[in-house]
Design a protein around this motif. Structure first.
Motif, mmCIF file in Angstrom:
data_model
loop_
_atom_site.group_PDB
_atom_site.id
_atom_site.type_symbol
_atom_site.label_atom_id
_atom_site.label_comp_id
_atom_site.label_asym_id
_atom_site.label_seq_id
_atom_site.Cartn_x
_atom_site.Cartn_y
_atom_site.Cartn_z
ATOM 1 N N PRO A 1 -9.076 86.192 51.843
ATOM 2 C CA PRO A 1 -9.860 85.534 52.842
ATOM 3 C C PRO A 1 -10.130 84.166 52.316
ATOM 4 C CG PRO A 1 -11.391 86.974 51.402
ATOM 5 C CD PRO A 1 -9.900 87.548 51.082
ATOM 6 N N ASP A 2 -10.115 83.816 51.096
ATOM 7 C CA ASP A 2 -10.137 82.364 50.589
ATOM 8 C C ASP A 2 -8.926 81.609 50.176
ATOM 9 O OD1 ASP A 2 -12.994 82.733 51.021
ATOM 10 O OD2 ASP A 2 -13.031 83.633 49.077
ATOM 11 N N MET A 3 -7.731 82.108 50.736
ATOM 12 C CA MET A 3 -6.582 81.624 50.268
ATOM 13 C C MET A 3 -6.076 80.542 51.094
ATOM 14 S SD MET A 3 -4.334 84.837 48.793
ATOM 15 C CE MET A 3 -4.635 85.788 47.223
ATOM 16 N N LYS A 4 -5.091 79.511 50.534
ATOM 17 C CA LYS A 4 -4.427 78.548 51.440
ATOM 18 C C LYS A 4 -3.089 78.961 51.399
ATOM 19 C CE LYS A 4 -4.223 74.266 49.408
ATOM 20 N NZ LYS A 4 -4.514 73.025 48.974
ATOM 21 N N VAL A 5 -2.663 78.727 52.735
ATOM 22 C CA VAL A 5 -1.472 79.246 53.161
ATOM 23 C C VAL A 5 -0.562 78.270 53.746
ATOM 24 C CG1 VAL A 5 0.084 80.861 54.523
ATOM 25 C CG2 VAL A 5 -2.202 81.657 53.502
ATOM 26 N N LEU A 6 0.962 78.044 53.270
ATOM 27 C CA LEU A 6 1.595 77.096 54.014
ATOM 28 C C LEU A 6 2.722 78.098 54.686
ATOM 29 C CD1 LEU A 6 3.041 74.504 54.505
ATOM 30 C CD2 LEU A 6 4.151 74.671 52.346
ATOM 31 N N ARG B 1 -7.600 76.344 56.609
ATOM 32 C CA ARG B 1 -6.814 76.831 55.234
ATOM 33 C C ARG B 1 -5.476 77.087 55.745
ATOM 34 N NH1 ARG B 1 -10.457 77.284 51.614
ATOM 35 N NH2 ARG B 1 -8.888 78.262 50.142
ATOM 36 N N VAL B 2 -4.731 76.730 56.826
ATOM 37 C CA VAL B 2 -3.493 76.959 57.252
ATOM 38 C C VAL B 2 -2.709 75.564 57.393
ATOM 39 C CG1 VAL B 2 -1.863 77.988 59.154
ATOM 40 C CG2 VAL B 2 -4.105 78.908 58.186
ATOM 41 N N ALA C 1 -0.450 70.623 48.442
ATOM 42 C CA ALA C 1 -0.251 71.524 47.459
ATOM 43 C C ALA C 1 -1.398 71.343 46.430
ATOM 44 C CB ALA C 1 1.224 71.513 46.817
ATOM 45 N N PRO C 2 -1.529 72.512 45.595
ATOM 46 C CA PRO C 2 -0.796 73.795 45.545
ATOM 47 C C PRO C 2 -1.349 74.678 46.537
ATOM 48 C CG PRO C 2 -2.579 74.006 43.758
ATOM 49 C CD PRO C 2 -2.350 72.323 44.404
ATOM 50 N N TYR C 3 -0.612 75.745 46.947
ATOM 51 C CA TYR C 3 -0.823 76.875 47.885
ATOM 52 C C TYR C 3 -0.979 77.966 47.177
ATOM 53 C CZ TYR C 3 -0.025 73.531 51.763
ATOM 54 O OH TYR C 3 -0.341 72.730 52.799
ATOM 55 N N GLN D 1 2.438 83.639 45.560
ATOM 56 C CA GLN D 1 3.534 84.247 46.231
ATOM 57 C C GLN D 1 4.056 83.512 47.331
ATOM 58 O OE1 GLN D 1 2.335 88.240 47.405
ATOM 59 N NE2 GLN D 1 1.684 88.808 45.233
ATOM 60 N N ILE D 2 5.506 83.838 47.741
ATOM 61 C CA ILE D 2 6.341 83.300 48.573
ATOM 62 C C ILE D 2 6.972 84.537 49.235
ATOM 63 C CG2 ILE D 2 8.307 82.023 49.032
ATOM 64 C CD1 ILE D 2 7.592 80.367 46.408
#
Length: 372
Positions: free
Chosen positions: A117-122, A143-144, A183-185, A210-211
């Motif tokens: 829930p607290d992650m930043k996504v590219l 966060r997106v 970044a970083p993501y 992760q990618i």
């Protein structure tokens, strides 16, 4: 309940039943996003029986438009790099260049992203903006970040997202370069295929992040891979399987073949493995790691048909034909392409030709490789 709400509920039920939609947070996010809002410019429908494939536009409020928006299928939204459904009448025979991915694959990939829930996504490849909206519904727009290569596609996605009150960071440019500024993501997800995983993605993902991307190639086979980035800047992770297919990122599209080399020259020998193996998706996927810059074509010669691999970058080539129940290969150029394919496939066969979801991909500064 409106027509689109009923259709959306049915789509959610189908994705849940198929196992694409597995957890409540993503179910809630998918329920919050009306897919038709991202298809108001229409889409292209394949003309049944056409060869090569012809496409005809389906516009908003046209016959079957709303129902198709909530079908679990990919919908082509751009042809030949510039042509959108409102641009033509009748039919067009050109290659699709942008689409709205089938929702079950979008949700399967988002589930496979293992996002918190607290992650930043590219996101690489905004497309219509549908998957971007689902990400925002799950994480919040702040966060997106999403990058789209095509300026016109990006503009339409921005308009659709804004209509829904969704405002992520939307960038236009080469997604293979990522986004160094933010970044970083924690996670990077690509909705286009890549032939090689860009170094920028590794650099812009925090260690442990992760990618999720589809690795494809010029032999036209691809698979979904989830890579974990390590402290040393390399990455590795499992092939998730499923023969997932996306359009290749435009900067990594195959070059024009141009004038073919003299295929009558070169050294000839009996092939250990025949070119007929290239009819199999998994075999082509494995072979691509041996000849990552080769393209495959079939030529009709006077005496026999030939399967040809050509590497435009090096000038190497291999031509194979069947003769008296044997396969004969001729090769020319600085690299022996079919020797590389036979060596790579041979080691895979020795391992028992394991399924791709038993494989691991490793990415380093020297390139990428597949292991069992």
């Amino acid at each position: 309940m409106s027509d689109h709400e009923q259709l959306l509920r049915q789509l959610i039920e189908r994705m849940t039943a198929s196992g694409s939609l597995r957890t409540e947070p993503w179910k809630d996010a998918a329920t919050a996003v009306p897919r038709h809002e991202f298809l108001r410019n229409g889409f292209f429908r394949a003309v049944p029986g056409s060869a090569p494939t012809a496409w005809t536009p389906v516009l908003e409020d046209g016959d079957g438009w709303l129902t198709a928006c909530y079908a679990d299928e990919s919908l082509v939204t751009q042809i030949a790099g510039t042509i959108k459904p409102t641009d033509i009448r009748g039919e067009i025979m050109r290659e699709p260049t942008s689409s709205s991915t089938l929702p079950s694959l979008v949700l399967r990939m988002l589930e496979d992203l293992e996002v918190g829930p607290d992650m930043k996504v590219l996101e690489i490849g905004t497309g219509t903006g549908y998957s971007t909206a689902v990400l925002c519904a799950r994480l919040g727009s702040d966060r997106v970040t999403s990058i789209e290569y095509d300026e016109e596609v990006a503009l339409r996605a921005r308009e659709a997202l804004n209509r829904l009150g969704t405002f992520p960071d939307l960038l236009t440019g080469d997604g293979l370069l990522g986004d160094d500024e933010r970044a970083p993501y924690d996670r990077i997800i690509a909705t286009c295929a890549v032939r090689t995983v860009p170094a920028a993605w590794l650099e812009q993902t925090r260690p442990g992040g992760q990618i999720l991307t589809t690795i494809g190639g010029w032999l036209s086979a691809s698979e979904l891979v989830r890579l974990t980035v390590h402290e040393d800047g390399t990455a590795s992770g499992p092939v998730l399987g499923g023969q997932v297919s996306f359009m290749l990122a435009r900067p990594q599209l195959a070059p024009q073949l141009g004038l073919l080399p003299d295929l009558s020259a070169g050294k000839e020998r009996e092939a250990v493995i025949g070119a007929d193996v290239l009819a199999d998706w998994t075999t082509r996927f494995v072979a691509q790691f041996a000849v990552p810059t080769a393209q495959h074509l079939k030529l009709r010669q006077r005496q026999h048909d030939e399967d040809v691999l050509v590497d435009v970058e090096t000038g190497s080539w291999a031509a194979l034909h069947e003769e008296d129940d044997r396969w004969i290969v001729r090769q020319g150029g600085p690299e022996l392409l079919w020797d590389a394919v036979e060596d790579h496939l041979g080691r895979w066969h020795v391992a028992g030709t394991p399924a791709v979801d038993e494989a691991t991909v490793r990415v380093t500064a020297e390139g990428q490789s597949i292991h069992w």
